[in-house]
Write a protein that holds these residues in place. Structure first.
Motif, PDB file in Angstrom:
ATOM      1  N   LEU A   1       0.814  -1.211   0.000  1.00 41.39           N
ATOM      2  CA  LEU A   1       0.000   0.000   0.000  1.00 41.39           C
ATOM      3  C   LEU A   1       0.851   1.266   0.000  1.00 41.39           C
ATOM      4  O   LEU A   1       0.531   2.247  -0.680  1.00 41.39           O
ATOM      5  N   PHE A   2       1.936   1.237   0.754  1.00 43.81           N
ATOM      6  CA  PHE A   2       2.740   2.454   0.867  1.00 43.81           C
ATOM      7  C   PHE A   2       3.417   2.811  -0.448  1.00 43.81           C
ATOM      8  O   PHE A   2       3.790   3.965  -0.665  1.00 43.81           O
ATOM      9  N   SER A   3       3.581   1.844  -1.348  1.00 45.80           N
ATOM     10  CA  SER A   3       4.196   2.152  -2.644  1.00 45.80           C
ATOM     11  C   SER A   3       3.311   3.089  -3.457  1.00 45.80           C
ATOM     12  O   SER A   3       3.801   3.863  -4.282  1.00 45.80           O
ATOM     13  N   GLY A   4       1.999   3.026  -3.223  1.00 45.39           N
ATOM     14  CA  GLY A   4       1.098   3.966  -3.879  1.00 45.39           C
ATOM     15  C   GLY A   4       1.282   5.378  -3.368  1.00 45.39           C
ATOM     16  O   GLY A   4       1.266   6.348  -4.141  1.00 45.39           O
ATOM     17  N   ILE A   5       1.482   5.519  -2.045  1.00 51.84           N
ATOM     18  CA  ILE A   5       1.733   6.832  -1.455  1.00 51.84           C
ATOM     19  C   ILE A   5       3.058   7.401  -1.958  1.00 51.84           C
ATOM     20  O   ILE A   5       3.166   8.593  -2.300  1.00 51.84           O
ATOM     21  N   ILE A   6       4.088   6.553  -2.029  1.00 47.10           N
ATOM     22  CA  ILE A   6       5.393   7.014  -2.533  1.00 47.10           C
ATOM     23  C   ILE A   6       5.251   7.537  -3.954  1.00 47.10           C
ATOM     24  O   ILE A   6       5.791   8.600  -4.302  1.00 47.10           O
ATOM     25  N   ALA A   7       4.532   6.789  -4.797  1.00 50.85           N
ATOM     26  CA  ALA A   7       4.339   7.228  -6.189  1.00 50.85           C
ATOM     27  C   ALA A   7       3.606   8.563  -6.241  1.00 50.85           C
ATOM     28  O   ALA A   7       3.897   9.412  -7.095  1.00 50.85           O
ATOM     29  N   GLY A   8       2.654   8.769  -5.329  1.00 46.24           N
ATOM     30  CA  GLY A   8       1.948  10.048  -5.281  1.00 46.24           C
ATOM     31  C   GLY A   8       2.863  11.194  -4.893  1.00 46.24           C
ATOM     32  O   GLY A   8       2.786  12.293  -5.458  1.00 46.24           O
ATOM     33  N   ILE A   9       3.741  10.941  -3.917  1.00 41.09           N
ATOM     34  CA  ILE A   9       4.696  11.974  -3.492  1.00 41.09           C
ATOM     35  C   ILE A   9       5.639  12.322  -4.634  1.00 41.09           C
ATOM     36  O   ILE A   9       5.871  13.504  -4.946  1.00 41.09           O
ATOM     37  N   VAL A  10       6.199  11.301  -5.284  1.00 42.49           N
ATOM     38  CA  VAL A  10       7.127  11.527  -6.401  1.00 42.49           C
ATOM     39  C   VAL A  10       6.411  12.220  -7.561  1.00 42.49           C
ATOM     40  O   VAL A  10       6.960  13.136  -8.189  1.00 42.49           O
ATOM     41  N   GLY A  11       5.173  11.792  -7.828  1.00 48.74           N
ATOM     42  CA  GLY A  11       4.424  12.414  -8.917  1.00 48.74           C
ATOM     43  C   GLY A  11       4.185  13.896  -8.689  1.00 48.74           C
ATOM     44  O   GLY A  11       4.223  14.688  -9.640  1.00 48.74           O
ATOM     45  N   GLY A  12       3.962  14.279  -7.441  1.00 48.82           N
ATOM     46  CA  GLY A  12       3.743  15.695  -7.151  1.00 48.82           C
ATOM     47  C   GLY A  12       5.021  16.505  -7.145  1.00 48.82           C
ATOM     48  O   GLY A  12       5.085  17.583  -7.744  1.00 48.82           O
ATOM     49  N   LEU A  13       6.065  15.976  -6.492  1.00 53.47           N
ATOM     50  CA  LEU A  13       7.287  16.756  -6.308  1.00 53.47           C
ATOM     51  C   LEU A  13       8.259  16.627  -7.473  1.00 53.47           C
ATOM     52  O   LEU A  13       8.711  17.635  -8.021  1.00 53.47           O
ATOM     53  N   VAL A  14       8.587  15.407  -7.868  1.00 59.33           N
ATOM     54  CA  VAL A  14       9.600  15.215  -8.912  1.00 59.33           C
ATOM     55  C   VAL A  14       9.051  15.562 -10.299  1.00 59.33           C
ATOM     56  O   VAL A  14       9.622  16.390 -11.018  1.00 59.33           O
ATOM     57  N   VAL A  15       7.927  14.938 -10.659  1.00 59.58           N
ATOM     58  CA  VAL A  15       7.331  15.254 -11.966  1.00 59.58           C
ATOM     59  C   VAL A  15       6.883  16.712 -11.993  1.00 59.58           C
ATOM     60  O   VAL A  15       6.999  17.397 -13.015  1.00 59.58           O
ATOM     61  N   GLY A  16       6.382  17.213 -10.866  1.00 61.20           N
ATOM     62  CA  GLY A  16       5.963  18.609 -10.793  1.00 61.20           C
ATOM     63  C   GLY A  16       7.094  19.582 -11.082  1.00 61.20           C
ATOM     64  O   GLY A  16       6.873  20.663 -11.633  1.00 61.20           O
ATOM     65  N   ILE A  17       8.321  19.197 -10.724  1.00 63.11           N
ATOM     66  CA  ILE A  17       9.481  20.065 -10.973  1.00 63.11           C
ATOM     67  C   ILE A  17       9.902  20.012 -12.438  1.00 63.11           C
ATOM     68  O   ILE A  17      10.178  21.042 -13.064  1.00 63.11           O
ATOM     69  N   PHE A  18       9.945  18.813 -13.005  1.00 58.60           N
ATOM     70  CA  PHE A  18      10.492  18.646 -14.357  1.00 58.60           C
ATOM     71  C   PHE A  18       9.454  18.829 -15.463  1.00 58.60           C
ATOM     72  O   PHE A  18       9.810  19.091 -16.611  1.00 58.60           O
ATOM     73  N   SER A  19       8.173  18.690 -15.146  1.00 56.52           N
ATOM     74  CA  SER A  19       7.137  18.832 -16.169  1.00 56.52           C
ATOM     75  C   SER A  19       6.950  20.296 -16.549  1.00 56.52           C
ATOM     76  O   SER A  19       7.223  21.201 -15.758  1.00 56.52           O
ATOM     77  N   ARG A  20       6.477  20.518 -17.773  1.00 60.05           N
ATOM     78  CA  ARG A  20       6.118  21.858 -18.213  1.00 60.05           C
ATOM     79  C   ARG A  20       4.594  21.981 -18.382  1.00 60.05           C
ATOM     80  O   ARG A  20       4.118  22.927 -18.989  1.00 60.05           O
ATOM     81  N   SER A  21       3.877  21.010 -17.811  1.00 63.99           N
ATOM     82  CA  SER A  21       2.425  21.112 -17.804  1.00 63.99           C
ATOM     83  C   SER A  21       1.997  22.026 -16.671  1.00 63.99           C
ATOM     84  O   SER A  21       2.446  21.871 -15.530  1.00 63.99           O
ATOM     85  N   ALA A  22       1.137  22.980 -16.973  1.00 62.27           N
ATOM     86  CA  ALA A  22       0.722  23.950 -15.956  1.00 62.27           C
ATOM     87  C   ALA A  22      -0.193  23.332 -14.913  1.00 62.27           C
ATOM     88  O   ALA A  22      -0.202  23.760 -13.757  1.00 62.27           O
ATOM     89  N   LEU A  23      -0.964  22.304 -15.290  1.00 61.27           N
ATOM     90  CA  LEU A  23      -2.044  21.852 -14.426  1.00 61.27           C
ATOM     91  C   LEU A  23      -2.036  20.359 -14.117  1.00 61.27           C
ATOM     92  O   LEU A  23      -2.759  19.917 -13.237  1.00 61.27           O
ATOM     93  N   SER A  24      -1.274  19.575 -14.850  1.00 58.95           N
ATOM     94  CA  SER A  24      -1.312  18.129 -14.664  1.00 58.95           C
ATOM     95  C   SER A  24      -0.668  17.723 -13.343  1.00 58.95           C
ATOM     96  O   SER A  24       0.353  18.276 -12.937  1.00 58.95           O
ATOM     97  N   ILE A  25      -1.277  16.749 -12.664  1.00 60.85           N
ATOM     98  CA  ILE A  25      -0.734  16.185 -11.431  1.00 60.85           C
ATOM     99  C   ILE A  25      -0.565  14.686 -11.643  1.00 60.85           C
ATOM    100  O   ILE A  25      -1.487  14.011 -12.101  1.00 60.85           O
TER     101      ILE A  25
END
Length: 524
Positions: A38-62
């Motif tokens: 279960l915690f692997s889902g939470i980790i993916a959510g954290i990475v998706g918000g912080l890491v992808v959020g930094i490198f992505s150029r999408s204004a709104l995608s999470i």
């Protein structure tokens, strides 16, 4: 407007907080349905918000774990010897995604008709509505909010509703009614002039009220507990917290199945990410466009990071993105807030989050689903004509009856059929008119004439009567296929035998075949 802005910061914070509240149960539910910790889902959510959020150029995608990946992750879990091997496949999938981006493969998203994208959004909205209904009345056994009405375990929405009605829960219904009432009240335009309704996110109030009502106002024997509440892992020590993270098994790098699983994850995650950002751009009030190749690179970096620390595969998630947009999110700051809140929550607030009733979260998702599938969307597509409406409604029906990717592919087939039909019909236009008493047949070629139009052009030329005066106008054409050009040349070569006089009109010049026309006559 992707960067930090004081004007957008309040809305970004609201969007990040609300999407975080929705993400917690989704991360857990999707991990559960995928057969990973279960915690692997939470980790993916954290990475998706912080890491992808930094490198992505999408204004709104999470980004984060998404239900469309459940099937491929399950297949990887079943075919690989350990979860650590799945993490290695996730890292390799990220490497492949970076390669896709560098090879400019992201342009494939431009070939999806807008009707199919809108159909995907509407279908997701309908599924969100259908799948929240059991939660609204207190049936919370199925926590994975998938993009298909028919679950992999065969327990479809009809079965869930039947079980829900048999296990009707009064406390859940009360919380649902209060939550829906607040959410609808916040949509009243006349209340927007009050600062309270503009600054306080309705979803946050819904979650807070749900906790207060269930924990403090309802009797203990009536209040919701167990599966009716969010269930987040609660580490009892620092060591226990770090034990929730897992490293990949790099010893499996010689296992061919790892690479097969990595390719499957990379292909599905990439396609879902491209479709998600395309759909999110459709929802963007500022109508910004995401660079698709850069998004693939960002998603690849995110999957490498997620796999390295024990997270499941991730991609861009339409549900979280649309929830954030509805709450006021306007820049990438919302994604960063979303990831930060997930990280803080597992460190400091797991016991508080575990008091949130599913009924409150289901109410938020139901209203989000309605906004994606409003009746006005169906009416607008219908009024746009059959060439728009049929691909749209086919995509909706196919996704409802199968799954997200299969439904999109079916919708694409219908969309391509109408594109080909329009191309076939608009390859040329024939008109009969008179000049100085002389009857002429004008053949106006379309802007784009491909080999698919060869049959219709050949049939049209065959029907031209002998002794006719034919004007072939290609002045508006940007491309005429060589096969079609050969047909026209063959027609001109045989025109003298049929006593047909031909006038050629192009963007550069106008000539009467075998009889040049003076510039003065052209201007006249």
């Amino acid at each position: 407007m992707n960067a930090f802005s004081k004007q957008t910061l309040p809305g970004d914070i609201r969007g990040g907080v609300v999407s975080f509240l929705v993400a917690v149960p989704l991360c857990l539910g999707i991990a559960l349905a995928s057969g990973v910790p279960l915690f692997s889902g939470i980790i993916a959510g954290i990475v998706g918000g912080l890491v992808v959020g930094i490198f992505s150029r999408s204004a709104l995608s999470i980004s984060g774990p998404e239900a469309g990946l459940i099937v491929v992750v399950l297949a990887a879990v079943n075919s690989l010897p350990s979860f650590e091997a799945v993490l290695l496949a996730t890292c390799l999938a990220g490497v492949l995604q970076i390669g896709f981006g560098l090879l400019k493969a992201g342009t494939v998203s431009h070939f999806f008709p807008s009707a199919v994208i809108k159909g995907m959004l509407a279908a997701i909205g309908l599924i969100l509505i259908f799948k929240q209904l059991p939660h609204l009345v207190g049936y919370d056994a199925d926590s994975a909010e998938g993009f298909s009405l028919f679950q992999p375990d065969g327990f479809d929405i009809v079965g869930q509703l039947r079980s829900a009605l048999q296990q009707f829960n009064g406390a859940a219904c009360l919380i649902s009614l209060l939550s829906l009432g607040i959410l609808l009240l916040w949509e009243v335009p006349s209340l927007k002039r009050f600062s309270f309704f503009r600054t306080v996110p309705a979803a946050l109030l819904v979650v807070t009220l749900g906790i207060l009502v269930n924990s403090y106002l309802l009797p203990a024997d009536v209040a919701l507990h167990g599966d009716h509440l969010v269930r987040l892992p609660v580490p009892e020590s620092v060591g226990a917290f770090f034990s929730l993270f897992t490293l990949p098994d790099f010893g499996e790098w010689t296992n061919p199945q790892v690479y097969a699983s990595a390719l499957s994850i990379a292909l599905v995650a990439s396609l879902e990410a491209l479709l998600a950002v395309e759909a999110t751009d459709e929802l963007d009030p500022l109508k910004r466009k995401t660079p698709p190749n850069r998004e693939l690179v960002a998603q690849g970096i995110g999957n490498i990071a997620s796999g390295l620390v024990g997270g499941m595969p991730l991609t861009s998630v339409i549900v979280r993105s649309s929830v954030s947009i509805n709450a006021g999110g306007r820049t990438r700051v919302a994604a960063l807030v979303h990831g930060t809140m997930l990280l803080v929550s597992v460190l400091a607030l797991p016991t508080v989050l575990n008091q949130i009733p599913w009924a409150a979260l289901a109410s938020i998702l139901l209203v989000t689903g309605y906004k994606l599938a409003r009746p006005v969307v169906f009416r607008q597509q219908f009024e746009a004509g059959l060439n728009k409406f049929l691909p749209f409604v086919t995509t909706v029906a196919a996704i409802l009856l199968t799954d997200l990717l299969t439904g999109i592919l079916i919708g694409m087939v219908v969309g391509v059929f109408f594109i080909l039909r329009e191309t076939y019909r608009k390859a040329h236009h024939t008109q009969v008119y008179r000049v100085d008493g002389e009857e002429r047949i004008r053949i106006r070629m379309g802007e784009y004439v491909s080999f698919l139009n060869k049959a219709s052009v050949a049939s049209m030329l065959k029907d031209i009567p002998d002794e006719a005066v034919v004007e072939i106008d290609s002045s508006r054409s940007t491309y005429i296929d060589s096969d079609v050009m050969h047909l026209l040349s063959h027609f001109e070569a045989n025109a003298r035998q049929r006593n047909i006089r031909i006038i050629r009109v192009t963007a550069e010049y106008k000539v009467l075949l075998k009889e040049p026309v003076s510039p003065e006559k052209i201007r006249s």
